[in-house]
Design a protein around this motif. Sequence first.
Motif, mmCIF file in Angstrom:
data_model
loop_
_atom_site.group_PDB
_atom_site.id
_atom_site.type_symbol
_atom_site.label_atom_id
_atom_site.label_comp_id
_atom_site.label_asym_id
_atom_site.label_seq_id
_atom_site.Cartn_x
_atom_site.Cartn_y
_atom_site.Cartn_z
ATOM 1 N N LEU A 12 0.822 -1.217 0.000
ATOM 2 C CA LEU A 12 0.000 0.000 0.000
ATOM 3 C C LEU A 12 0.856 1.267 0.000
ATOM 4 O O LEU A 12 1.892 1.313 0.640
ATOM 5 C CB LEU A 12 -0.896 0.003 1.240
ATOM 6 C CG LEU A 12 -1.784 -1.219 1.398
ATOM 7 C CD1 LEU A 12 -2.436 -1.224 2.766
ATOM 8 C CD2 LEU A 12 -2.841 -1.236 0.308
ATOM 9 N N GLY A 19 -4.175 1.689 -2.269
ATOM 10 C CA GLY A 19 -4.444 2.429 -1.032
ATOM 11 C C GLY A 19 -5.687 1.896 -0.359
ATOM 12 O O GLY A 19 -5.851 0.680 -0.178
ATOM 13 N N GLY A 20 -6.595 2.803 -0.035
ATOM 14 C CA GLY A 20 -7.765 2.455 0.768
ATOM 15 C C GLY A 20 -8.635 1.351 0.165
ATOM 16 O O GLY A 20 -9.149 0.503 0.883
ATOM 17 N N ARG A 230 -1.116 7.557 -0.536
ATOM 18 C CA ARG A 230 -0.516 7.510 -1.863
ATOM 19 C C ARG A 230 -0.049 8.916 -2.215
ATOM 20 O O ARG A 230 -0.700 9.899 -1.841
ATOM 21 C CB ARG A 230 -1.586 7.054 -2.882
ATOM 22 C CG ARG A 230 -2.120 5.674 -2.621
ATOM 23 C CD ARG A 230 -3.296 5.322 -3.526
ATOM 24 N NE ARG A 230 -4.463 6.142 -3.276
ATOM 25 C CZ ARG A 230 -4.964 7.011 -4.127
ATOM 26 N NH1 ARG A 230 -4.418 7.168 -5.316
ATOM 27 N NH2 ARG A 230 -6.021 7.739 -3.833
ATOM 28 N N LYS A 235 -4.130 14.343 -2.944
ATOM 29 C CA LYS A 235 -3.928 14.375 -1.486
ATOM 30 C C LYS A 235 -3.501 15.763 -0.994
ATOM 31 O O LYS A 235 -3.364 15.974 0.218
ATOM 32 C CB LYS A 235 -2.897 13.322 -1.059
ATOM 33 C CG LYS A 235 -3.298 11.885 -1.384
ATOM 34 C CD LYS A 235 -4.399 11.387 -0.453
ATOM 35 C CE LYS A 235 -4.895 10.011 -0.824
ATOM 36 N NZ LYS A 235 -6.047 9.570 -0.054
ATOM 37 N N ALA A 287 6.722 4.394 1.417
ATOM 38 C CA ALA A 287 5.556 3.613 1.875
ATOM 39 C C ALA A 287 5.978 2.730 3.053
ATOM 40 O O ALA A 287 7.110 2.252 3.103
ATOM 41 C CB ALA A 287 5.033 2.758 0.734
ATOM 42 N N VAL A 288 5.055 2.539 3.975
ATOM 43 C CA VAL A 288 5.320 1.721 5.166
ATOM 44 C C VAL A 288 4.247 0.633 5.213
ATOM 45 O O VAL A 288 3.061 0.943 5.047
ATOM 46 C CB VAL A 288 5.249 2.601 6.443
ATOM 47 C CG1 VAL A 288 5.322 1.759 7.700
ATOM 48 C CG2 VAL A 288 6.360 3.650 6.434
ATOM 49 N N GLN A 290 1.348 -1.695 6.334
ATOM 50 C CA GLN A 290 0.298 -1.253 7.254
ATOM 51 C C GLN A 290 0.533 -1.721 8.695
ATOM 52 O O GLN A 290 0.236 -0.996 9.643
ATOM 53 C CB GLN A 290 -1.067 -1.718 6.750
ATOM 54 C CG GLN A 290 -2.135 -0.764 7.195
ATOM 55 C CD GLN A 290 -3.516 -1.192 6.776
ATOM 56 O OE1 GLN A 290 -3.788 -2.365 6.614
ATOM 57 N NE2 GLN A 290 -4.389 -0.230 6.614
ATOM 58 N N LEU A 293 2.465 0.775 10.624
ATOM 59 C CA LEU A 293 2.006 2.170 10.703
ATOM 60 C C LEU A 293 1.617 2.583 12.111
ATOM 61 O O LEU A 293 1.617 3.766 12.448
ATOM 62 C CB LEU A 293 0.789 2.382 9.789
ATOM 63 C CG LEU A 293 1.089 2.550 8.303
ATOM 64 C CD1 LEU A 293 -0.204 2.788 7.549
ATOM 65 C CD2 LEU A 293 2.049 3.713 8.063
ATOM 66 N N LEU A 314 -9.608 6.528 5.003
ATOM 67 C CA LEU A 314 -9.244 5.525 6.016
ATOM 68 C C LEU A 314 -8.148 5.996 6.958
ATOM 69 O O LEU A 314 -8.145 5.644 8.138
ATOM 70 C CB LEU A 314 -8.741 4.259 5.304
ATOM 71 C CG LEU A 314 -9.746 3.175 5.021
ATOM 72 C CD1 LEU A 314 -9.062 1.972 4.410
ATOM 73 C CD2 LEU A 314 -10.413 2.757 6.338
ATOM 74 N N VAL A 315 -7.208 6.785 6.414
ATOM 75 C CA VAL A 315 -6.101 7.230 7.262
ATOM 76 C C VAL A 315 -6.631 8.016 8.463
ATOM 77 O O VAL A 315 -6.148 7.850 9.584
ATOM 78 C CB VAL A 315 -5.074 8.040 6.428
ATOM 79 C CG1 VAL A 315 -4.177 8.879 7.311
ATOM 80 C CG2 VAL A 315 -4.247 7.084 5.579
ATOM 81 N N GLU A 318 -7.949 5.468 10.946
ATOM 82 C CA GLU A 318 -6.855 4.746 11.628
ATOM 83 C C GLU A 318 -6.181 5.636 12.666
ATOM 84 O O GLU A 318 -5.830 5.182 13.767
ATOM 85 C CB GLU A 318 -5.827 4.265 10.584
ATOM 86 C CG GLU A 318 -6.361 3.171 9.675
ATOM 87 C CD GLU A 318 -5.534 2.943 8.407
ATOM 88 O OE1 GLU A 318 -5.933 2.101 7.600
ATOM 89 O OE2 GLU A 318 -4.496 3.619 8.231
#
Length: 412
Positions: A12, A19-20, A230, A235, A287-288, A290, A293, A314-315, A318
């Motif tokens: 992701l 992504g989401g 992303r 964004k 990118a990390v 999930q 995270l 979603l971020v 979370e």
Amino acid sequence: MFSLHTSPLALLGRTRDAGGMNVYVRELARELGRSGIDVDIFTRRSDPNISPIQQVSERVRLIQIEAGPVAHLPPTELFPYVSEFTCRVGHFAERARIRYDVLHTHYWLSAAAALPLARQWDVPHMTMFHTVERLKGQQYGTTSSSDAAAAIRIEQEGRIASSVDRITVSTESEGEQLRRLYGLSPCHLAVIPCGVDLSLFTPATLSTRQTARRALALDDRQPTLLSIGRLDPIKGLDLLLESLSLMETSAQLIIVGGNPDGDPELERLRACAADLGVGERVRFPGAVPQLDLRQYYHAADAVVVTSRYESFGLVAVEALASGTPVVAAAAGGLTSIVRDGVNGLLVRWRDPRAFAERLDEVLTDGALRTRLAANANASVERFGWQHIGDDVRALYSELTANAPRVAACSCF
Ligand code: UDP
């Protein structure tokens, strides 16, 4: 389930396509599998090194169908392979003698591929667009319909909207927008939000926060802002960097996402940060996964979401599940997640000064931050996968019990 353009197992945040939606498909399928439903997820094969059929979890398989070159292609180049995908899914089901009860598709390419199969197999078809080209265009301030790929997508999305048995949307307001856009009756739509893994994203404690900050080698004297996603212009990361440069607080910012080895968008953002004089304060770890995270959410004082358009977000969920306040643009689904002054702050203007002010506010007012953090986790409990799974199962039951399906609708 169909997820034609992107595998739910993709890494992701590294490319602009994963992504989401990938999280949604993967986690929903797992939840359905746990409850005893067999799920096959069909995606286009893009990696020759991955076996075509993979077991994702109990009762859930990922089936990679060859359609077009076995290589990564952006969604804008995939429409010519949709009918090949449809045929091959049909052959797969025939050879394996499987009769599916419901087709559940994600994103317009998947829905376009499933339309002929739903007719041929006479099964209900429900879809979730995740993003809709015309809504994105309206909110993004562009009229991308001038480019050929966008024109095809717009035409197909209209056809899909009037052909499927049910469209799920993540918020009431997105449902209302779709209803008006396509002249749909309310019973054609169902609101089912995206879910969050509440066992992975748990509230930070003083000790997890300290451990996370040490692990990420963060300077304890500097407050920390976090952005995850992303690296897509949608964004609004340019706006975020500009806001950082206008803040009074000398905060550090971590931007998670993209590929630190040669991703042109990441390099562009790095250069933009340097031009604004904040290059030293911005980190780009790429990118990390999930699962890792959690420590980023725990380490941050606030998570910032500056998106121009967000069908859900979603971020933000979370972050809140992790007990971290969110400062977000009042865009799309974010307004259904962040409640201004309760679990975060909403910024109504796409203006870097407005963002800078609110970010300064959350970082300098300790009492405000503590209050927002205290409300954060409880505010997203309703997004636990079990709840979302219940809603989806109820919809499957309704669709499989009702025949004929769309004709049964009586609320015009
Ligand atoms: N994500 C991740 N690693 C990254 C970047 C993103 O795991 O490096 C995940 C993130 O945890 C979230 C999803 O990707 O679950 C992004 O979803 P969101 O709805 O915020 O944005 P979208 O990709 O749908 O625009």
